[in-house]
Design an enzyme around this catalytic site. Structure first.
Site, PDB file in Angstrom:
ATOM      1  N   GLU A  86     -36.517  12.628  27.636  1.00 19.89           N
ATOM      2  CA  GLU A  86     -35.535  11.595  27.942  1.00 19.89           C
ATOM      3  C   GLU A  86     -35.089  10.864  26.687  1.00 19.89           C
ATOM      4  O   GLU A  86     -35.852  10.712  25.729  1.00 19.89           O
ATOM      5  CB  GLU A  86     -36.121  10.573  28.926  1.00 19.89           C
ATOM      6  CG  GLU A  86     -36.468  11.165  30.279  1.00 19.89           C
ATOM      7  CD  GLU A  86     -37.141  10.151  31.192  1.00 19.89           C
ATOM      8  OE1 GLU A  86     -36.887   8.932  31.031  1.00 19.89           O
ATOM      9  OE2 GLU A  86     -37.924  10.573  32.058  1.00 19.89           O
TER      10      GLU A  86
ATOM     11  N   CYS B 296     -32.695   5.570  21.731  1.00 19.96           N
ATOM     12  CA  CYS B 296     -34.149   5.590  21.859  1.00 19.96           C
ATOM     13  C   CYS B 296     -34.542   7.038  22.123  1.00 19.96           C
ATOM     14  O   CYS B 296     -34.163   7.600  23.161  1.00 19.96           O
ATOM     15  CB  CYS B 296     -34.588   4.683  23.005  1.00 19.96           C
ATOM     16  SG  CYS B 296     -36.382   4.647  23.268  1.00 19.96           S
TER      17      CYS B 296
ATOM     18  N   CYS C 182     -47.145  12.306  27.082  1.00 21.02           N
ATOM     19  CA  CYS C 182     -47.889  11.416  26.195  1.00 21.02           C
ATOM     20  C   CYS C 182     -49.368  11.437  26.573  1.00 21.02           C
ATOM     21  O   CYS C 182     -49.712  11.519  27.754  1.00 21.02           O
ATOM     22  CB  CYS C 182     -47.342   9.996  26.309  1.00 21.02           C
ATOM     23  SG  CYS C 182     -48.088   8.811  25.168  1.00 21.02           S
TER      24      CYS C 182
ATOM     25  N   CYS D  16     -51.395   4.511  28.653  1.00 26.38           N
ATOM     26  CA  CYS D  16     -51.189   3.074  28.876  1.00 26.38           C
ATOM     27  C   CYS D  16     -50.858   2.814  30.344  1.00 26.38           C
ATOM     28  O   CYS D  16     -50.041   3.525  30.941  1.00 26.38           O
ATOM     29  CB  CYS D  16     -50.071   2.557  27.981  1.00 26.38           C
ATOM     30  SG  CYS D  16     -50.381   2.806  26.214  1.00 26.38           S
TER      31      CYS D  16
ATOM     32  N   CYS E  67     -47.035   2.211  31.688  1.00 28.11           N
ATOM     33  CA  CYS E  67     -46.010   3.151  31.231  1.00 28.11           C
ATOM     34  C   CYS E  67     -45.945   4.370  32.143  1.00 28.11           C
ATOM     35  O   CYS E  67     -46.977   4.873  32.599  1.00 28.11           O
ATOM     36  CB  CYS E  67     -46.331   3.584  29.797  1.00 28.11           C
ATOM     37  SG  CYS E  67     -45.125   4.699  29.078  1.00 28.11           S
TER      38      CYS E  67
ATOM     39  N   GLY F 296     -43.760   9.682  24.412  1.00 22.51           N
ATOM     40  CA  GLY F 296     -44.636  10.170  23.357  1.00 22.51           C
ATOM     41  C   GLY F 296     -45.031   9.104  22.355  1.00 22.51           C
ATOM     42  O   GLY F 296     -44.432   8.036  22.265  1.00 22.51           O
TER      43      GLY F 296
ATOM     44  N   CYS G  16     -38.509   4.920  29.678  1.00 25.46           N
ATOM     45  CA  CYS G  16     -38.699   6.367  29.591  1.00 25.46           C
ATOM     46  C   CYS G  16     -39.840   6.870  30.463  1.00 25.46           C
ATOM     47  O   CYS G  16     -40.821   6.182  30.699  1.00 25.46           O
ATOM     48  CB  CYS G  16     -38.949   6.773  28.138  1.00 25.46           C
ATOM     49  SG  CYS G  16     -37.466   6.743  27.141  1.00 25.46           S
TER      50      CYS G  16
END
Length: 348
Positions: A92, A105, A112, A116, A119, A159, A333
């Site tokens: 994305e 962005c 990833c 977290c 996210c 990522g 994202c």
């Protein structure tokens, strides 16, 4: 096996051209086609002979991003892309318009590893690193589609950029090259969750980019609950390397702080954060947490966010509240990739 020619730096491309027994000026021509004009095919290189184009296609391919889905905010015109890569993976990118121009962005990985809890990028799992050319291809695809010139880059998509260090550094050098997009390094921001050894490596590169730390908590107890990476590099260690970075580069460090109701948004947290950042050349970017259904986090109230900001300012910490862009298209994202290529079909 063919290699991605757009991922080669100028020096690497020059060495390849010399190895083919060709004059050095060919490297400049090819680099310009790949990076300034963003061609997707060797056949578009009109000032390169047909024979040379054929030789290049035998050893190389050109990384591209195909638009799989495009969302445009009716509120502020923010554009969110879901791109499909050559191997069927998805990533994305988000385009935001500001007074100074267009900012993109970009993603640096497919998925990833960081985990977290606020996210969406980790929910569909980590697949692989993006090559330098695949990161750059996001810019070319968006510029062509929107007929714009992008002047600012934020490495804050899907990522962890410093987990893909070599490719990200090649990307930064390529987009900065005067024969390519020629984007100033001062217009490039890199966001990391705090991989301390790589921050130190980046510091020694002496690149005048903006370093942004995804901090999100003033202490290890809170940060370890929301960011597993903190179990390896704690808050004090991250802040220590940031002070080294500032001393070495004379560049201000930014801290991202996502406010989650009853987690990290109290007056006590604001005061503790103020104490830890005292005297540092820095800026704190306060962010209302994104709505991610699977995460269950609750946004702090507007009054609470403003109170948090005021406490920081009262303690001489430069702080602002990030303007939310693309709220009607889930511009944070990870969410489009997750729906299209991730856990639903079997995360600026």
């Amino acid at each position: 096996m063919k290699r991605d020619i757009r991922s080669l730096t100028y020096d690497e491309l020059n060495n390849e051209i010399i190895s083919l027994g060709l004059p050095k000026f060919r490297a400049k021509q090819i680099f310009e086609w790949l990076h300034k004009f963003g061609v997707d095919s060797f056949d578009e290189m009109s000032n390169i002979s047909k024979d040379l184009r054929a030789r290049l296609s035998e050893s190389f391919f050109i990384s591209t991003c195909e638009i799989e889905q495009k969302l445009v905010s009716k509120i502020d015109g923010t554009v969110k892309y879901l791109f499909r890569l050559h191997d069927g993976e998805y990533l994305e990118s988000v385009i935001m318009e500001y007074k100074h121009g267009y900012t993109i962005c970009v993603s640096s990985q497919v998925g990833c590893k960081m985990g977290c809890t606020f996210c969406a990028s980790t929910l569909a799992g980590f697949k692989r690193n993006l090559e330098a050319g695949e990161i750059e291809a996001q810019l070319h695809a968006a510029q062509k589609d929107l007929n714009i010139r992008i002047s600012n880059i934020v490495l804050m998509g899907i990522g962890e950029p410093l987990d893909n260090y070599d490719n990200v550094l090649s990307f930064i050098r390529n987009v900065n090259n005067e024969n390519g997009l020629n984007i100033s390094m001062r217009n490039i921001s890199l966001s990391t969750c705090g991989i301390v050894p790589k921050i130190r490596d980046l510091m020694n590169e002496e690149l005048p980019i903006t370093l942004t730390i995804s901090l999100h908590a003033p202490n290890d107890e809170i940060r370890s609950r929301t960011m597993p990476v903190n179990n390896k590099w704690g808050v004090d260690e991250i802040l220590s390397v940031c002070r080294e970075y500032i001393a070495k580069t004379n560049r201000r460090v930014s801290f991202e702080y996502t406010l989650i109701n009853n987690v990290n948004d109290s007056d006590k947290c604001a005061l503790e954060l103020s104490k830890k950042l005292k005297g540092m050349l820095c800026h704190v970017n306060l962010i209302p947490v994104n709505d991610v259904a699977e995460r269950g986090n609750v946004k702090s109230s507007i009054d609470r966010i403003h109170k948090f900001e005021q406490i920081l300012k009262n303690n001489s910490i430069n702080a602002t509240i990030r303007r939310t862009l693309g709220s009607d298209i889930n511009a944070s994202c990870g969410q489009l990739r997750r729906k299209r290529g991730g856990v639903i079909e079997n995360r600026c």
